[in-house]
Motif scaffolding. Structure first.
Motif, mmCIF file in Angstrom:
data_model
loop_
_atom_site.group_PDB
_atom_site.id
_atom_site.type_symbol
_atom_site.label_atom_id
_atom_site.label_comp_id
_atom_site.label_asym_id
_atom_site.label_seq_id
_atom_site.Cartn_x
_atom_site.Cartn_y
_atom_site.Cartn_z
ATOM 1 N N ALA A 36 -38.437 -124.181 -38.170
ATOM 2 C CA ALA A 36 -38.533 -122.959 -38.960
ATOM 3 C C ALA A 36 -38.294 -123.259 -40.438
ATOM 4 N N ARG A 37 -37.308 -124.100 -40.691
ATOM 5 C CA ARG A 37 -37.006 -124.441 -42.090
ATOM 6 C C ARG A 37 -38.167 -125.240 -42.701
ATOM 7 N N LEU A 38 -38.762 -126.122 -41.938
ATOM 8 C CA LEU A 38 -39.897 -126.891 -42.437
ATOM 9 C C LEU A 38 -41.079 -125.971 -42.735
ATOM 10 N N ARG A 39 -41.307 -124.976 -41.872
ATOM 11 C CA ARG A 39 -42.389 -124.005 -42.099
ATOM 12 C C ARG A 39 -42.099 -123.192 -43.364
ATOM 13 N N ASP A 40 -40.853 -122.737 -43.507
ATOM 14 C CA ASP A 40 -40.475 -121.981 -44.702
ATOM 15 C C ASP A 40 -40.669 -122.827 -45.963
ATOM 16 N N TYR A 41 -40.307 -124.103 -45.843
ATOM 17 C CA TYR A 41 -40.471 -125.018 -46.971
ATOM 18 C C TYR A 41 -41.936 -125.109 -47.370
ATOM 19 N N ARG A 42 -42.806 -125.278 -46.396
ATOM 20 C CA ARG A 42 -44.243 -125.404 -46.687
ATOM 21 C C ARG A 42 -44.792 -124.121 -47.309
ATOM 22 N N VAL A 43 -44.371 -122.990 -46.786
ATOM 23 C CA VAL A 43 -44.823 -121.698 -47.339
ATOM 24 C C VAL A 43 -44.351 -121.566 -48.795
ATOM 25 N N PHE A 44 -43.070 -121.892 -49.013
ATOM 26 C CA PHE A 44 -42.522 -121.790 -50.357
ATOM 27 C C PHE A 44 -43.213 -122.767 -51.306
ATOM 28 N N LEU A 45 -43.434 -123.977 -50.844
ATOM 29 C CA LEU A 45 -44.107 -124.983 -51.652
ATOM 30 C C LEU A 45 -45.533 -124.534 -51.992
ATOM 31 N N GLU A 46 -46.196 -123.903 -51.036
ATOM 32 C CA GLU A 46 -47.544 -123.397 -51.298
ATOM 33 C C GLU A 46 -47.512 -122.314 -52.387
ATOM 34 N N ARG A 47 -46.495 -121.464 -52.387
ATOM 35 C CA ARG A 47 -46.357 -120.443 -53.424
ATOM 36 C C ARG A 47 -46.149 -121.094 -54.791
ATOM 37 N N ILE A 48 -45.294 -122.093 -54.804
ATOM 38 C CA ILE A 48 -45.059 -122.797 -56.076
ATOM 39 C C ILE A 48 -46.349 -123.452 -56.557
ATOM 40 N N ASN A 49 -47.083 -124.068 -55.653
ATOM 41 C CA ASN A 49 -48.341 -124.717 -56.034
ATOM 42 C C ASN A 49 -49.364 -123.705 -56.548
ATOM 43 N N ARG A 50 -49.424 -122.530 -55.925
ATOM 44 C CA ARG A 50 -50.333 -121.478 -56.412
ATOM 45 C C ARG A 50 -49.915 -121.034 -57.816
ATOM 46 N N ALA A 51 -48.602 -120.849 -57.989
ATOM 47 C CA ALA A 51 -48.102 -120.446 -59.305
ATOM 48 C C ALA A 51 -48.416 -121.514 -60.349
ATOM 49 N N LEU A 52 -48.277 -122.780 -59.964
ATOM 50 C CA LEU A 52 -48.614 -123.863 -60.886
ATOM 51 C C LEU A 52 -50.107 -123.862 -61.214
ATOM 52 N N GLY A 53 -50.933 -123.565 -60.233
ATOM 53 C CA GLY A 53 -52.377 -123.487 -60.488
ATOM 54 C C GLY A 53 -52.700 -122.375 -61.476
ATOM 55 N N GLU A 54 -52.061 -121.221 -61.292
ATOM 56 C CA GLU A 54 -52.275 -120.117 -62.229
ATOM 57 C C GLU A 54 -51.765 -120.485 -63.623
ATOM 58 N N LEU A 55 -50.627 -121.152 -63.641
ATOM 59 C CA LEU A 55 -50.072 -121.578 -64.928
ATOM 60 C C LEU A 55 -50.982 -122.588 -65.606
ATOM 61 N N GLU A 56 -51.564 -123.471 -64.826
ATOM 62 C CA GLU A 56 -52.472 -124.470 -65.396
ATOM 63 C C GLU A 56 -53.682 -123.776 -66.029
#
Length: 144
Positions: free
Chosen positions: A63-83
């Motif tokens: 569950a923690r690994l899944r949450d990590y991946r979901v959170f990381l995906e959000r950060i990556n999306r935010a970074l893409g928008e920031l880029e």
């Protein structure tokens, strides 16, 4: 010709003010770019810190690994928008720079034209004064 330089001075002032306004806009655009770059750097740092904290954990549940991946995906999306925002800010800076350079070129051109006209007017005034002086001298010679 007298007064042409004086009539051009308001134009020169307007052109100078346009140049100053373009420089101000360029500075604002550069500040926005710096802010976007700093924001991107903070988010990248946060992402790296989050990844390190997960790697440092001894055991990770599914569950923690899944949450990590979901959170990381959000950060990556935010970074893409920031880029995209960074690239847009860079394009804005470049457009503002081109506008400022053009305004600067025009302002200098008008300023040089005013200076040339002032020089012509000074020379014409000096010639006029010399003619008057010569005329006075000639009249004195005829009388005396």
């Amino acid at each position: 010709m007298a007064g042409r330089a004086r009539r051009m001075e308001p134009v020169a002032r307007v052109m100078h003010e346009r140049e100053r306004e373009a420089a101000r806009r360029l500075g604002e655009a550069q500040a926005r770019l710096r802010a976007r770059l700093a924001e991107r750097e903070r988010l990248e740092g946060y992402r790296a810190e989050y990844a390190r904290s997960l790697q440092g954990a001894a055991a990770v549940s599914g569950a923690r690994l899944r949450d990590y991946r979901v959170f990381l995906e959000r950060i990556n999306r935010a970074l893409g928008e920031l880029e995209r925002a960074v690239e847009q800010a860079r394009a804005e800076v470049e457009a503002c720079r081109r506008h400022w350079l053009e305004a600067q070129r025009r302002s200098r051109s008008v300023g040089l034209a005013v200076e040339r006209l002032q020089g012509l007017e000074r020379r014409e005034e000096a010639r006029r004064e010399q003619r008057e002086s010569d005329g006075h001298a000639a009249r004195r010679l005829r009388r005396g």
